[in-house]
Structures are given as C-alpha cells and as structure tokens.
Design a protein around this motif. Sequence first.
Motif, mmCIF file in Angstrom:
data_model
loop_
_atom_site.group_PDB
_atom_site.id
_atom_site.type_symbol
_atom_site.label_atom_id
_atom_site.label_comp_id
_atom_site.label_asym_id
_atom_site.label_seq_id
_atom_site.Cartn_x
_atom_site.Cartn_y
_atom_site.Cartn_z
ATOM 1 N N GLU A 198 65.465 22.741 21.168
ATOM 2 C CA GLU A 198 64.361 22.851 19.590
ATOM 3 C C GLU A 198 64.996 23.152 18.390
ATOM 4 O OE1 GLU A 198 60.894 24.698 21.780
ATOM 5 O OE2 GLU A 198 59.927 22.689 22.089
ATOM 6 N N ARG A 199 64.972 22.700 17.117
ATOM 7 C CA ARG A 199 65.154 23.348 16.107
ATOM 8 C C ARG A 199 63.954 24.315 15.170
ATOM 9 N NH1 ARG A 199 68.526 23.482 18.447
ATOM 10 N NH2 ARG A 199 70.500 23.032 19.093
ATOM 11 N N GLU A 200 62.994 24.050 15.056
ATOM 12 C CA GLU A 200 61.821 24.500 14.643
ATOM 13 C C GLU A 200 60.759 24.359 15.254
ATOM 14 O OE1 GLU A 200 61.820 23.411 10.119
ATOM 15 O OE2 GLU A 200 59.992 23.700 10.196
ATOM 16 N N LYS A 201 59.879 25.563 15.010
ATOM 17 C CA LYS A 201 58.168 25.272 15.431
ATOM 18 C C LYS A 201 57.686 26.087 14.072
ATOM 19 C CE LYS A 201 56.611 25.618 20.508
ATOM 20 N NZ LYS A 201 56.732 25.334 21.606
ATOM 21 N N HIS A 202 56.205 26.145 15.203
ATOM 22 C CA HIS A 202 54.836 26.067 13.528
ATOM 23 C C HIS A 202 54.217 26.270 14.478
ATOM 24 C CE1 HIS A 202 56.720 24.621 10.661
ATOM 25 N NE2 HIS A 202 57.650 24.074 11.030
ATOM 26 N N SER A 203 53.557 27.323 14.168
ATOM 27 C CA SER A 203 51.608 27.752 14.990
ATOM 28 C C SER A 203 51.194 28.489 13.878
ATOM 29 C CB SER A 203 52.779 29.058 15.805
ATOM 30 O OG SER A 203 51.169 28.900 16.576
ATOM 31 N N GLY A 204 50.401 27.876 12.669
ATOM 32 C CA GLY A 204 49.043 28.801 12.138
ATOM 33 C C GLY A 204 50.341 28.988 11.365
ATOM 34 N N ARG A 205 50.382 30.697 10.518
ATOM 35 C CA ARG A 205 51.275 31.220 10.048
ATOM 36 C C ARG A 205 52.681 31.378 10.008
ATOM 37 N NH1 ARG A 205 49.864 35.673 7.530
ATOM 38 N NH2 ARG A 205 48.282 35.954 9.390
ATOM 39 N N LEU A 206 52.785 31.095 11.119
ATOM 40 C CA LEU A 206 54.121 31.475 11.603
ATOM 41 C C LEU A 206 55.301 30.223 11.873
ATOM 42 C CD1 LEU A 206 53.742 33.190 14.859
ATOM 43 C CD2 LEU A 206 53.874 34.561 12.067
ATOM 44 N N ARG A 207 56.291 29.853 11.356
ATOM 45 C CA ARG A 207 57.315 29.139 11.456
ATOM 46 C C ARG A 207 58.454 29.998 11.945
ATOM 47 N NH1 ARG A 207 61.284 28.033 7.445
ATOM 48 N NH2 ARG A 207 62.582 25.719 7.852
ATOM 49 N N VAL A 208 59.306 29.538 12.674
ATOM 50 C CA VAL A 208 60.123 29.477 13.535
ATOM 51 C C VAL A 208 61.388 29.110 13.482
ATOM 52 C CG1 VAL A 208 61.405 29.972 16.013
ATOM 53 C CG2 VAL A 208 59.306 31.427 15.253
ATOM 54 N N THR A 209 62.833 29.173 13.586
ATOM 55 C CA THR A 209 64.129 27.996 13.670
ATOM 56 C C THR A 209 65.091 29.073 14.629
ATOM 57 O OG1 THR A 209 64.456 29.206 11.748
ATOM 58 C CG2 THR A 209 64.035 27.212 11.144
ATOM 59 N N LEU A 210 65.833 27.877 15.148
ATOM 60 C CA LEU A 210 66.720 27.722 16.124
ATOM 61 C C LEU A 210 68.035 27.555 15.996
ATOM 62 C CD1 LEU A 210 67.764 29.527 18.621
ATOM 63 C CD2 LEU A 210 66.202 27.624 19.998
ATOM 64 N N ASP A 211 69.458 27.843 15.819
ATOM 65 C CA ASP A 211 70.813 27.493 14.963
ATOM 66 C C ASP A 211 71.582 28.376 16.208
ATOM 67 O OD1 ASP A 211 72.832 27.171 14.575
ATOM 68 O OD2 ASP A 211 71.940 27.945 12.869
ATOM 69 N N THR A 212 71.117 27.500 17.501
ATOM 70 C CA THR A 212 71.788 28.431 19.297
ATOM 71 C C THR A 212 73.873 27.756 18.487
ATOM 72 O OG1 THR A 212 71.903 25.421 19.118
ATOM 73 C CG2 THR A 212 70.670 26.624 20.215
ATOM 74 N N SER A 213 74.102 27.601 17.662
ATOM 75 C CA SER A 213 75.174 27.096 16.836
ATOM 76 C C SER A 213 75.721 28.444 16.116
ATOM 77 C CB SER A 213 75.887 26.396 16.254
ATOM 78 O OG SER A 213 75.053 25.981 15.490
ATOM 79 N N LYS A 214 74.675 28.655 15.680
ATOM 80 C CA LYS A 214 75.235 30.192 15.127
ATOM 81 C C LYS A 214 74.292 31.364 15.851
ATOM 82 C CE LYS A 214 75.501 28.845 10.458
ATOM 83 N NZ LYS A 214 74.905 28.592 8.890
ATOM 84 N N LYS A 215 73.914 31.287 17.465
ATOM 85 C CA LYS A 215 73.408 32.741 18.198
ATOM 86 C C LYS A 215 72.230 32.533 17.194
ATOM 87 C CE LYS A 215 75.978 32.252 21.287
ATOM 88 N NZ LYS A 215 77.534 31.196 21.301
ATOM 89 N N SER A 216 71.271 31.704 16.431
ATOM 90 C CA SER A 216 70.606 32.866 15.493
ATOM 91 C C SER A 216 68.786 31.844 15.432
ATOM 92 C CB SER A 216 70.337 33.159 14.050
ATOM 93 O OG SER A 216 71.213 32.472 13.117
ATOM 94 N N SER A 217 67.828 33.160 15.453
ATOM 95 C CA SER A 217 67.051 32.029 14.529
ATOM 96 C C SER A 217 65.561 33.324 13.917
ATOM 97 C CB SER A 217 66.258 32.972 15.971
ATOM 98 O OG SER A 217 64.416 32.054 15.947
ATOM 99 N N SER A 218 64.685 32.274 13.404
ATOM 100 C CA SER A 218 64.579 32.956 12.536
ATOM 101 C C SER A 218 62.707 32.867 12.323
ATOM 102 C CB SER A 218 64.721 32.950 11.204
ATOM 103 O OG SER A 218 64.364 31.276 10.312
#
Lengths: 114, 110
Positions: B53-73
């Motif tokens: 998965e690249r992006e996910k939302h839950s209420g006021r939360l938004r998470v992104t995942l970039d596996t190529s950069k091994k990072s998440s926000s």
Amino acid sequence: DAGVIQSPRHEVTEMGQEVTLRCKPISGHDYLFWYRQTMMRGLELLIYFNNNVPIDDSGMPEDRFSAKMPNASFSTLKIQPSEPRDSAVYFCASSPGARGEKLFFGSGTQLSVL
Amino acid sequence: SQQGEEDPQALSIQEGENATMNCSYKTSINNLQWYRQNSGRGLVHLILIRSNEREKHSGRLRVTLDTSKKSSSLLITASRAADTASYFCATDATGNQFYFGTGTSLTVIP
C-alpha cells in the motif's frame, strides 16, 4: 476486555535485589511481547512468546534477565540481581496472532533501581 | 538493527495546524504501524499500512509509505491539544517481531 494488565505500576528497589514484573495479556491473544523503554535507547524488544513458548529472546540484555509464560494468561519478567542501569519502563504487549497484527500495550511498570 | 528512526525528534505547532512526522527504516518490511504514547502511558495503535500500500487514511490521520526509500510519513490534520503525545513507527520484517523507532514528541499549543 480489561486490556493488557501489568503489575506493579511502579517498583523501587535496591541494587542486587530480585525484581519480578507481571503481565496478563488479553484473553485469546497468542503472542506476548516484553519491551523496555529508556530515553537513551527508546523501545527495545526483549523477548516474545507464541502460545506460551519463547520464540526469540535475543533482545534480553544479560543472563540476569529471564522471562516465563507458564500459561496463556500470565507472564513474568525477572531481573536477578538488579542493577541501576536496569531502571526503565517495562511494557508488556499482546497480539491476536495473525501476521503483522497490531499490538495492545499495558500501562507499563516504572522500575527504579537505586 | 531493524529499528526505525522518526524525524523530527520534537515538533511544536499551534492548534489547528497540520503535523507531519517521518519514519525511516533499514530493511524490507511486511507492514508498518504508527503508535501514539501519552505521557506515562502505554502505546496505542493508530494505523497500519502494508508494504503493498502507498497511502492510508483514518479520520484526521494520513499515512504514506515509500518502500523504495524505506520511509513513511504520518500526517495529522487540524491538530488538537489532545494530540500532544509521542508518536512511534513500528516495522516487522519477519514474523511478529515489531521494532520501534525513537519517536517524535509532538506538542500542540492551544
């Protein structure tokens, strides 16, 4: 469900004494984890159990640390003898068991070794 | 170590602003989770994002995942004073061993 229950909430002891921390996981959870949290090292995984069997204890810092899970509803983490550098917050967490499932944490035990 | 690292270590914002925290990790993962810890309490699960998965939302939360950069926000929109806490990312590469980052301490000023 009451959640993961840890006791005691606070423990103050003197160097050299034995310390036993206790944890009751959520009923039906197959996995149980012990973590230690300090300012310097953050959250460290010490050991985890699956169906009461220790799977990986590579995070246990020394032989002074031992953990048991005699049944599905109880686990202990023992430090003998304790040292001042063991002072930390110790968390127990449980998980339903499916791969990658979220962890449910207890409130932790604040351990101070004087 | 598979431990992740959050950035920044500390963040202070005004109520109503957005807060963004980043997490970097070292090895390939199956999924990444974010947790919140209020002072003196245990960690509480916020959101899980799987490696496909690249992006996910839950209420006021938004998470992104970039596996190529091994990072998440983790983005918290329209922050509230009650969002004041420490936020941790956790990764699992094998089995059920979860490794936590060092955390971001968020302060939301009313």
